[in-house]
Design an enzyme around this catalytic site. Structure first.
Site, mmCIF file in Angstrom:
data_model
loop_
_atom_site.group_PDB
_atom_site.id
_atom_site.type_symbol
_atom_site.label_atom_id
_atom_site.label_comp_id
_atom_site.label_asym_id
_atom_site.label_seq_id
_atom_site.Cartn_x
_atom_site.Cartn_y
_atom_site.Cartn_z
ATOM 1 N N GLU A 318 0.815 -1.216 0.000
ATOM 2 C CA GLU A 318 0.000 0.000 0.000
ATOM 3 C C GLU A 318 0.852 1.270 0.000
ATOM 4 O O GLU A 318 0.818 2.028 0.964
ATOM 5 C CB GLU A 318 -0.893 0.010 1.245
ATOM 6 C CG GLU A 318 -1.696 -1.251 1.417
ATOM 7 C CD GLU A 318 -2.404 -1.335 2.763
ATOM 8 O OE1 GLU A 318 -3.502 -1.890 2.795
ATOM 9 O OE2 GLU A 318 -1.852 -0.833 3.765
ATOM 10 N N PRO A 319 1.623 1.497 -1.051
ATOM 11 C CA PRO A 319 2.417 2.731 -1.060
ATOM 12 C C PRO A 319 1.537 3.955 -1.267
ATOM 13 O O PRO A 319 0.588 3.921 -2.048
ATOM 14 C CB PRO A 319 3.359 2.536 -2.249
ATOM 15 C CG PRO A 319 2.667 1.571 -3.148
ATOM 16 C CD PRO A 319 1.784 0.716 -2.285
ATOM 17 N N GLY A 320 1.843 5.008 -0.559
ATOM 18 C CA GLY A 320 1.155 6.288 -0.751
ATOM 19 C C GLY A 320 2.162 7.316 -1.211
ATOM 20 O O GLY A 320 2.251 7.668 -2.391
ATOM 21 N N ARG A 321 2.999 7.762 -0.260
ATOM 22 C CA ARG A 321 3.946 8.855 -0.561
ATOM 23 C C ARG A 321 4.902 8.526 -1.696
ATOM 24 O O ARG A 321 5.261 9.408 -2.468
ATOM 25 C CB ARG A 321 4.731 9.224 0.693
ATOM 26 C CG ARG A 321 5.827 8.262 1.079
ATOM 27 C CD ARG A 321 6.381 8.569 2.454
ATOM 28 N NE ARG A 321 5.328 8.468 3.447
ATOM 29 C CZ ARG A 321 5.119 9.341 4.429
ATOM 30 N NH1 ARG A 321 5.902 10.373 4.564
ATOM 31 N NH2 ARG A 321 4.136 9.158 5.281
ATOM 32 N N CYS A 408 0.375 32.787 12.116
ATOM 33 C CA CYS A 408 0.777 33.381 13.391
ATOM 34 C C CYS A 408 1.291 32.301 14.318
ATOM 35 O O CYS A 408 0.627 31.910 15.288
ATOM 36 C CB CYS A 408 -0.403 34.106 14.011
ATOM 37 S SG CYS A 408 -0.999 35.386 12.919
ATOM 38 N N GLU A 409 2.463 31.817 14.013
ATOM 39 C CA GLU A 409 2.995 30.643 14.703
ATOM 40 C C GLU A 409 4.483 30.597 14.394
ATOM 41 O O GLU A 409 4.863 30.562 13.221
ATOM 42 C CB GLU A 409 2.311 29.412 14.101
ATOM 43 C CG GLU A 409 2.398 28.146 14.861
ATOM 44 C CD GLU A 409 1.401 28.098 16.001
ATOM 45 O OE1 GLU A 409 1.862 27.723 17.090
ATOM 46 O OE2 GLU A 409 0.232 28.443 15.824
ATOM 47 N N TYR A 438 0.591 14.089 1.607
ATOM 48 C CA TYR A 438 0.290 14.607 2.954
ATOM 49 C C TYR A 438 0.468 16.120 3.084
ATOM 50 O O TYR A 438 0.689 16.616 4.186
ATOM 51 C CB TYR A 438 1.126 13.873 4.017
ATOM 52 C CG TYR A 438 0.941 12.379 3.935
ATOM 53 C CD1 TYR A 438 -0.254 11.790 4.352
ATOM 54 C CD2 TYR A 438 1.925 11.547 3.391
ATOM 55 C CE1 TYR A 438 -0.450 10.423 4.234
ATOM 56 C CE2 TYR A 438 1.726 10.186 3.269
ATOM 57 C CZ TYR A 438 0.539 9.637 3.699
ATOM 58 O OH TYR A 438 0.338 8.286 3.574
HETATM 59 C C1 LIG Z 1 -0.580 5.604 5.821
HETATM 60 C C2 LIG Z 1 -0.770 4.211 5.410
HETATM 61 C C3 LIG Z 1 -0.251 3.771 4.190
HETATM 62 C C4 LIG Z 1 0.581 4.650 3.279
HETATM 63 O O1 LIG Z 1 1.733 5.116 3.863
HETATM 64 P P1 LIG Z 1 2.845 5.863 2.957
HETATM 65 O O2 LIG Z 1 3.891 6.240 3.932
HETATM 66 O O3 LIG Z 1 2.185 7.034 2.343
HETATM 67 O O4 LIG Z 1 3.295 4.884 1.946
HETATM 68 C C5 LIG Z 1 -0.488 2.473 3.818
HETATM 69 N N1 LIG Z 1 -1.218 1.637 4.607
HETATM 70 C C6 LIG Z 1 -1.734 2.030 5.779
HETATM 71 C C7 LIG Z 1 -2.512 1.083 6.595
HETATM 72 C C8 LIG Z 1 -1.531 3.316 6.228
HETATM 73 O O5 LIG Z 1 -2.034 3.700 7.396
#
Ligand SMILES: *Cc1c(COP(=O)(O)O)cnc(C)c1O
Length: 480
Positions: A318-321, A408-409, A438
């Site tokens: 499950e890659p996101g970033r 303002c921080e 993100y």
């Molecule tokens: C956040 C998350 C991801 C993705 O994480 P990345 O760092 O963006 O790759 C995948 N699986 C689960 C369960 C997550 O909580």
């Protein structure tokens, strides 16, 4: 793997500059590992994305704006899909969730992870097949579980006994037998460049492997029969560069899965290894190629499965970033430039073209027209980013700079340490790479700052895929 830069300079300017930040030989140079694949500096010194000059894009779409290099994202989707052709790749939509991006991911055969009803709605609106959607989360509401069943999402990752009970009840009421995975806390704590293998992790996600909770949760599902158990699910953290962290996690998960299969005489067909694969934000970061990660994971799954005498489960990740992060840059307009003199610090804040030391320890504070509302990660995680001038080349002298927002921080920092041309001035454009993940998704309206748009750019043109918020949008919610 990339060689480390300018090691010889370490210690030379040990005052304000962090040790990892090399004094640039050319302050206008773009390091390809930080920038989207179709971004370069043109002959006139301005940045271009897919052949379009950033100053022209800014004239049309304004600042701040997230510019999305669509071709970059497409190539990363293709890279991950190809490297993991033996597995299912779920794009973790929480990193950045929009219809256009989810559609592109699905063109490359990627599936989609969501963790709320809102993200699920976007995925469905994007036309993603519900069977290709996974639903996560440690506290899914009853409404969210009902929606998942109603639409027939492909898998629900269960995170507590309460949730298993809820799902069993819903299954009874609706006559649907949901496919589920059990989120296992494998006791691998991964923090970017290192990991710790522990028995217990003090965090909210999953069932503990060490305590036997994960086994019991799976057993409960297998005994109950109302839910279809696909297998186990792990996710050990984010922005991880150490592939061995994933290997340790995978090994522990396969062993537990094998034990369940043996005890229950069932075949659990799948195993999810989660996301968290690192991306480069500064020269400190050196992410592994997807093919290298894929090979390492496949090897360990095959070996452990063979040792346990079970057929290797189908893997999902499950890659996101790693997919979306590198594909976007944020472009800001600089409003003020202010040298802040730091008494008590030795010289070394300013460097000439050759890196020679100049008089006076000061840091250049460069304020831009956005901030922690469009990139919370430096404030939230102490994340480091990099940046460059986007409308022209500057210098050659470089100044150690800090890019700050308009909120303002005092902690409203976007780029904590970077060399910018010493002649940086109000009205210049500044680009920050690696903001696809993100940043927009964690964006806020702090100080009633409307959130920037996302503009997709490719050779054929530029189009807004997420509109700029306006003050009217914010006022509309304020009912007085
Ligand atoms: C956040 C998350 C991801 C993705 O994480 P990345 O760092 O963006 O790759 C995948 N699986 C689960 C369960 C997550 O909580």
């Amino acid at each position: 793997m990339r060689a480390h830069e300018a090691g010889a300079l370490h210690g030379d300017f040990a005052s304000l500059r962090p040790a990892w930040l090399a004094v640039p030989e050319d302050v206008n140079e773009l390091h390809s590992y930080l920038w989207p694949r179709n971004v370069k500096r043109g002959a006139d010194g301005a940045l271009e994305m897919a052949g379009h000059k950033v100053p022209d894009l800014v004239r049309e779409f304004g600042t701040p704006a997230y510019l999305f290099d669509e071709g970059d994202f497409r190539s990363r989707c293709a890279d991950w899909a190809e490297a993991f052709d033996f597995a299912d790749v779920f794009y973790a939509s929480k990193a950045f969730c929009s219809k256009a991006v989810l559609k592109i991911a699905s063109e490359y055969g990627l599936k989609v992870d969501v963790c709320t009803e809102g993200e699920l709605a976007v995925a469905l609106a994007a036309g993603i097949d519900p069977a290709d959607i996974g639903l996560h989360g440690n506290n899914k509401s009853l409404g969210e579980l009902e929606a998942a069943l109603k639409h027939g999402v492909g898998r629900i990752v269960v995170d507590s006994l309460t949730e298993i009970e809820r799902l069993e009840r819903l299954a009874g009421e609706t006559g649907v037998r949901p496919k589920v995975m059990v989120r296992v806390n494998v006791g691998v704590e991964a923090h970017t460049h290192e990991y710790i293998a522990t028995a217990h992790e003090d965090q909210k996600f999953g069932f503990s492997l060490a305590d036997g909770d994960a086994y019991e949760a799976a057993a409960r599902i297998l005994d109950g029969g109302a839910l279809e158990l696909l297998g186990l699910h792990t996710h050990i953290g984010s922005q991880i560069f150490d592939t061995s962290a994933f290997e340790v996690s995978a090994q522990r998960a396969v062993r537990l899965q094998a034990k369940l299969q043996e005890d229950y005489r069932v075949q659990l067909p799948e195993l999810d290894l989660g996301g968290g694969y690192g991306m480069a934000l500064t020269s400190q970061d050196d992410p592994e190629e997807p093919a290298v990660i894929a090979e390492a994971l496949r090897r360990i799954i095959d070996r452990e499965s063979a040792a346990a005498g079970i057929p290797a489960p189908r893997i999902s990740i499950e890659p996101g970033r790693a997919l979306i992060g590198p594909a976007m840059i944020t472009v800001y307009e600089i409003g003020t430039v202010k040298p802040v003199h730091l008494s008590g610090k030795p010289d070394g804040a300013q460097h000439g073209p050759g890196g020679e030391r100049r008089k006076g320890a000061s840091r250049l504070y460069v304020s831009v027209d956005g901030g922690m509302s469009d990139n919370l990660r430096p404030a939230l995680y102490d994340a480091s980013y990099s940046c460059t001038l986007a409308n022209r080349a500057g210098g050659p002298a470089a100044s150690l700079s800090r890019v700050v927002g308009k909120h303002c921080e005092a902690g409203d920092i976007i780029v904590k340490d970077e060399f910018l041309p010493a002649d940086v001035q109000p009205g210049d454009l500044l680009a920050v790479p690696g903001t696809g993940a993100y940043c927009r998704s964690m964006g806020s309206n702090y100080n009633h700052v409307p959130r920037p748009p996302v503009v997709a750019v490719d050779e054929t043109g530029a189009r807004t895929i997420v509109a700029r918020e306006t003050v009217d949008d914010l006022l509309r919610l304020d009912l007085g």
